[in-house]
Design a protein around this motif. Structure first.
Motif, PDB file in Angstrom:
ATOM      1  N   GLY A 131       0.793  -1.223   0.000  1.00 58.19           N
ATOM      2  CA  GLY A 131       0.000   0.000   0.000  1.00 58.19           C
ATOM      3  C   GLY A 131       0.827   1.275   0.000  1.00 58.19           C
ATOM      4  N   ILE A 165       4.456   3.439  -1.738  1.00 60.27           N
ATOM      5  CA  ILE A 165       5.126   3.617  -3.034  1.00 60.27           C
ATOM      6  C   ILE A 165       6.452   2.862  -3.095  1.00 60.27           C
ATOM      7  N   THR A 188     -10.613   2.471   0.774  1.00 59.03           N
ATOM      8  CA  THR A 188     -10.345   3.883   0.469  1.00 59.03           C
ATOM      9  C   THR A 188      -9.630   4.560   1.635  1.00 59.03           C
ATOM     10  N   GLN A 189      -9.011   3.758   2.510  1.00 58.10           N
ATOM     11  CA  GLN A 189      -8.388   4.353   3.689  1.00 58.10           C
ATOM     12  C   GLN A 189      -6.912   4.687   3.445  1.00 58.10           C
ATOM     13  N   ASP A 190      -6.450   5.687   4.183  1.00 58.30           N
ATOM     14  CA  ASP A 190      -5.055   6.114   4.052  1.00 58.30           C
ATOM     15  C   ASP A 190      -4.106   5.028   4.541  1.00 58.30           C
ATOM     16  N   VAL A 191      -2.951   4.911   3.882  1.00 58.33           N
ATOM     17  CA  VAL A 191      -1.838   4.136   4.426  1.00 58.33           C
ATOM     18  C   VAL A 191      -0.770   5.165   4.805  1.00 58.33           C
ATOM     19  N   SER A 217       0.497  -2.231  -9.324  1.00 53.53           N
ATOM     20  CA  SER A 217       0.333  -1.026  -8.524  1.00 53.53           C
ATOM     21  C   SER A 217       1.678  -0.538  -7.974  1.00 53.53           C
ATOM     22  N   ALA A 218       1.974   0.746  -8.231  1.00 55.52           N
ATOM     23  CA  ALA A 218       3.183   1.425  -7.737  1.00 55.52           C
ATOM     24  C   ALA A 218       4.486   0.752  -8.140  1.00 55.52           C
ATOM     25  N   ARG A 278       0.078   3.285 -11.680  1.00 57.07           N
ATOM     26  CA  ARG A 278      -0.575   4.085 -10.634  1.00 57.07           C
ATOM     27  C   ARG A 278       0.405   4.777  -9.694  1.00 57.07           C
ATOM     28  N   TYR A 307      -0.207   7.335  -6.195  1.00 56.35           N
ATOM     29  CA  TYR A 307       0.490   7.274  -4.903  1.00 56.35           C
ATOM     30  C   TYR A 307       1.188   8.598  -4.605  1.00 56.35           C
ATOM     31  N   PHE A 311      -0.470   7.557   1.652  1.00 61.73           N
ATOM     32  CA  PHE A 311      -0.752   6.912   0.370  1.00 61.73           C
ATOM     33  C   PHE A 311      -2.213   6.517   0.328  1.00 61.73           C
ATOM     34  N   ASN A 312      -2.892   6.991  -0.700  1.00 57.26           N
ATOM     35  CA  ASN A 312      -4.293   6.636  -0.851  1.00 57.26           C
ATOM     36  C   ASN A 312      -4.772   6.950  -2.266  1.00 57.26           C
ATOM     37  N   ALA A 372      -7.339   6.328  -3.648  1.00 55.67           N
ATOM     38  CA  ALA A 372      -8.756   6.741  -3.686  1.00 55.67           C
ATOM     39  C   ALA A 372      -8.927   8.237  -3.459  1.00 55.67           C
ATOM     40  N   LYS A 373      -7.853   8.934  -3.077  1.00 55.95           N
ATOM     41  CA  LYS A 373      -7.921  10.381  -2.915  1.00 55.95           C
ATOM     42  C   LYS A 373      -7.091  11.122  -3.963  1.00 55.95           C
ATOM     43  N   PRO A 387     -13.099  10.294  -0.622  1.00 59.70           N
ATOM     44  CA  PRO A 387     -14.105   9.672   0.240  1.00 59.70           C
ATOM     45  C   PRO A 387     -14.779  10.603   1.255  1.00 59.70           C
TER      46      PRO A 387
END
Lengths: 617, 160
Positions: A68, A70, A207-210, A288-289, B19, B23, B33-34, B36-37, B107
């Motif tokens: 989750g 980079i 949709t939550q922050d990491v 992803s990333a 993507r 990030y 990191f998200n 979705a935002k 969100p």
């Protein structure tokens, strides 16, 4: 904690209950994620001796430490664990794509799925909420159709799905779990465990922050890692990709051909990475990333299989190419596509078909058994059809769906001699007869016949050691590789970028920047050793002994490679004794491969010492 | 349409759908990191069509016109569309008005639109991080010039 959610989701499909558990910083620092979390959760949650298809066998999903984020190339990674229906030992597989990042963003690092749903279901984990939904309309669908149907049903095209196809539904012991179309938690039959639970898929929306402990420090270091990831260290994966191995492995006499009858393929030019890239690859894309991108997508161009699409890597190309004596790239692409659609391990499936072809040519399988197929080496159309038959358990496919070890027992007639597996898991694309360090790595791999837990072929193929000679010192090399790979699979770092990291120092640095948990290189190496030992204890608890490490397929012990660069090579029982003694000594285990009390204490595994004591002579 | 403002444009041939831009964008804007935002969003159509999409800084932007609450205003200087979080209630009319799919609900829910990292030294972070150099900060005229040069290069190649 940073990055880590600290949350474990427990789901019991029998009664349809869910609860959230928590883990602390001590668990994170000792076991990192990925491999460490998977092995730890499995040994703690599996009742010893259960059948792999018993509802009590937990299917465990885990994210890595840096999932989750980079950090290259880790964002999308995840691991799946359970007792393996193929080996009866540790079942373990990793995948990538997009799903892993979504798991963490949905609020969990670990899923522990137990029980068996009364009727087919799928899970939908939506930002911390969980639904167990009917899969009545999905059962029977391919992995690709099921993914689309779930997205349509939930009304969100960004939902990520990890699920099974027909092979998993039919408890094919080679069944895998597919996500993002082309990615698989491929090996050890975990798709069949999923199928045994009447579980079609796990769908995610997160949709939550990491968050990370030191954003500025991390971004600065990642800039550097990105540069390295675009440099010479990964050039192979960005250009020809792993199919580049095809020509080099044939020239080295290490390319498994026609079910290990040979170690070079006379038509290798037709299935080379060079030809693949020139004529069939339509796009190279990324997970992803990922700063590297390695996903080589190919389209079949002509003939019956025109339009088939698959992601190409050396291993499945080897399995459906030289291993089956097939040089038709279109058939190879189609066979791999079929594996993705039916959800079956594309390495293992090719090895099984190659085995069946040898049985057919020896008269142990008849045309009638094969449902009318002429299953000779080189018949690409029959090969493709066999993937379907195995997945549907049709005709001889029903027996082959058990994997080569069990199939050879049922077929009889000496088939066990050329059933190419270790501990029940089909071998991969390195002929270990002429690669003695790799032979040891394969022999002791915790998930059976496998190159991915050690990568020890590197010593042999690079010429750093005498590849034809068994020496006690190989034990320390394999141990070093295994512990490093355990750490890599815990972070979880893509192995294609393993060489951009300057040892444990770099990995420890990133770990601390991301999690805020102080980590030194030595400490991290010890974590790797801890995981290797805990996995060994798991396998010992399930009944594994030194004998299981010694016993390679009879063809590896007895049939010399007939020609080419490794002509005459075998791995003798004497070789194995030298290699295993050296390895056990390096590991601080007794001569039966059981960790000593001192070693377990040193690694903080004293709580598991009773497993070792129980089997010690 | 836009003919003077700069915007971040994707080269679909180069985009690999990794993507990284998402990030980097979310880290820049939210220190986490998200994807979705993120204000730039990647679309992958199976098997292998990839594109990162974001605001193209249209003149007389349809999203601004569509907003019933006047939550969106466009800078006359650089074309950036600013969202007033206090006014935006995430109704989604602007989302519908945008032909490029460049407006997303983060969100919260309020909409998020690319602002070219206007407060960041060095310009848009996504352009800087894109590993494939598939993103560039350009104008419609810049794209047009590039297309012409490429066309002539092809001609030259054919004539050789």
């Amino acid at each position: 904690m940073n990055a880590y959610t600290g949350k474990i989701l427990y789901i019991d499909l029998t009664c349809g209950s869910c609860k959230t558990g928590f883990y602390d910083e001590a668990m994170a620092g000792d076991y990192i994620g990925g491999t460490g979390f998977g092995v730890k959760m499995l040994i703690d949650h599996l009742k010893p001796g259960l059948d792999a298809f018993d509802p009590g066998n937990p299917l465990i999903y885990v994210s890595g430490a840096t999932t989750g984020t980079i950090v290259p190339c880790t964002a999308s990674k995840f691991g799946v664990f359970a007792k393996s229906p193929a080996t009866g030992l540790l079942g373990e597989a990793y995948s990538t794509g997009q799903w892993g990042a979504e798991l963490r963003a949905a609020g969990y690092d670990v899923l522990v799925i137990t029980g068996k749903a009364p009727k087919p279901v799928y899970l939908f984990i939506d930002d911390g909420t969980v639904q167990i939904r009917s899969a009545r309309k999905l059962w029977g669908k391919s992995t690709w159709e099921a993914e689309q149907a779930i997205r349509d049903e939930l009304g969100d095209q960004n939902i990520r799905v990890s699920g099974i196809g027909r092979a998993g539904e039919n408890l094919n012991r080679l069944a895998c779990i597919i996500n993002d179309r082309f990615r698989a938690a491929g090996r050890t039959g975990l798709g069949a465990v999923m199928g045994s639970k009447n579980l079609k898929a796990v769908a995610l929306r997160g949709t939550q922050d990491v968050s990370v402990a030191d954003p500025e420090g991390l971004m600065a270091f990642c800039r550097d890692l990105f540069e390295r990831a675009k440099g010479p260290a990964t050039a192979k994966y960005r250009t020809l990709g792993t199919p580049a191995n095809m020509l080099t492995m044939s020239a080295q006499g290490a390319l498994p051909t026609r079910n290990y009858r040979e170690a070079e393929f006379e038509k290798v030019e037709n299935v080379s990475g060079e030809r693949l890239n020139e004529q069939f690859i339509t796009k190279i894309q990324g997970c992803s990333a990922c700063p590297c991108r390695c996903e080589h997508i190919a389209k079949a161009r002509e003939g019956r299989f025109k339009g088939a699409v698959s992601r190409m890597e050396y291993e499945p190309m080897m399995a459906f190419g030289p291993y089956c004596g097939v040089d038709d790239m279109n058939a190879i692409i189609k066979a791999i596509e079929s594996c993705n659609i039916y959800g079956v391990d594309a390495i293992g499936a090719g090895i099984v078909v190659g085995f069946a072809m040898e049985c057919y040519e020896r008269g142990l399988i008849t045309k009638e058994d094969a449902g009318g197929l002429e299953l000779n080496f080189g018949n690409g159309e029959a090969m493709v059809e066999m993937v379907r038959k195995m997945s549907e358990r049709e005709d001889i496919g029903d027996i082959l769906a058990e994997g080569v070890m069990r199939a050879a027992e049922k077929i009889g007639g000496g088939a066990a001699h050329f059933a190419m597996h270790i501990k029940g898991l089909e071998l991969t694309g390195y002929d270990i007869r002429g690669l003695k360090t790799a032979a040891l790595g394969y022999a002791v791999s915790r998930r059976g016949g496998d190159h991915q837990r050690h990568g020890s072929y590197g010593w042999d193929l690079s010429g750093k050691v005498d590849r034809f000679k068994a020496e006690p010192g190989r034990g320390a090399l394999v141990m070093g590789d295994e512990d490093m790979y355990a750490v890599i699979d815990s972070m979880i770092i893509c192995k294609f970028t393993r060489t951009i990291w300057q040892g444990y120092e770099d990995i420890a640095k990133v770990y601390s920047l991301v999690t805020g948990i102080p980590m030194e290189a030595d400490q991290l190496r010890l974590c790797g050793e801890r995981m290797s030992n805990l996995a060994r204890l798991f396998n010992i608890r399930e009944g594994m002994t030194r004998r299981d490490d010694e016993l390679l397929p009879a063809r590896i012990h007895e049939d010399p490679i007939p020609g080419g660069a490794a002509k005459g090579s075998v791995v003798t029982p004497e070789d194995m004794a030298i290699l295993l003694d050296g390895y056990y000594a390096a590991r601080g285990w007794d001569n039966q491969g059981v960790p000593t009390d001192e070693k377990l204490d040193e690694l903080g595994l004293g709580a598991y010492a009773s497993i070792a004591e129980g089997v010690r002579a | 349409m836009n003919n003077k403002y700069k915007f971040v444009s994707v080269d679909i041939g180069k985009c690999v759908g990794c993507r990284v831009c998402e990030y980097a964008c979310s880290m820049e804007k939210f220190k986490a990191f998200n994807p979705a935002k993120s204000r730039i969003r990647v679309v992958r159509l199976y098997p292998h069509t990839n594109a990162a999409l974001n605001c193209r800084m249209c003149q007389d932007a349809p999203c601004v016109i569509a907003c019933p609450r006047k939550a969106l205003t466009q800078s006359q200087e650089n074309g950036v569309i600013h969202v007033d979080d206090k006014l935006c209630d995430g109704c989604g009319w602007c989302v519908k008005a945008c032909e490029f799919g460049a407006i997303a609900l983060d969100p919260k829910p309020t909409v998020c639109i690319c602002d070219l990292c206007e407060k960041r030294e060095g310009g848009p972070t996504c352009v800087e991080w894109c590993p494939e150099k598939a993103l560039e900060l350009t104008t419609t005229d810049g794209l047009s010039q590039k297309a012409r040069i490429e066309a002539v290069e092809k001609l030259a190649e054919a004539m050789e």
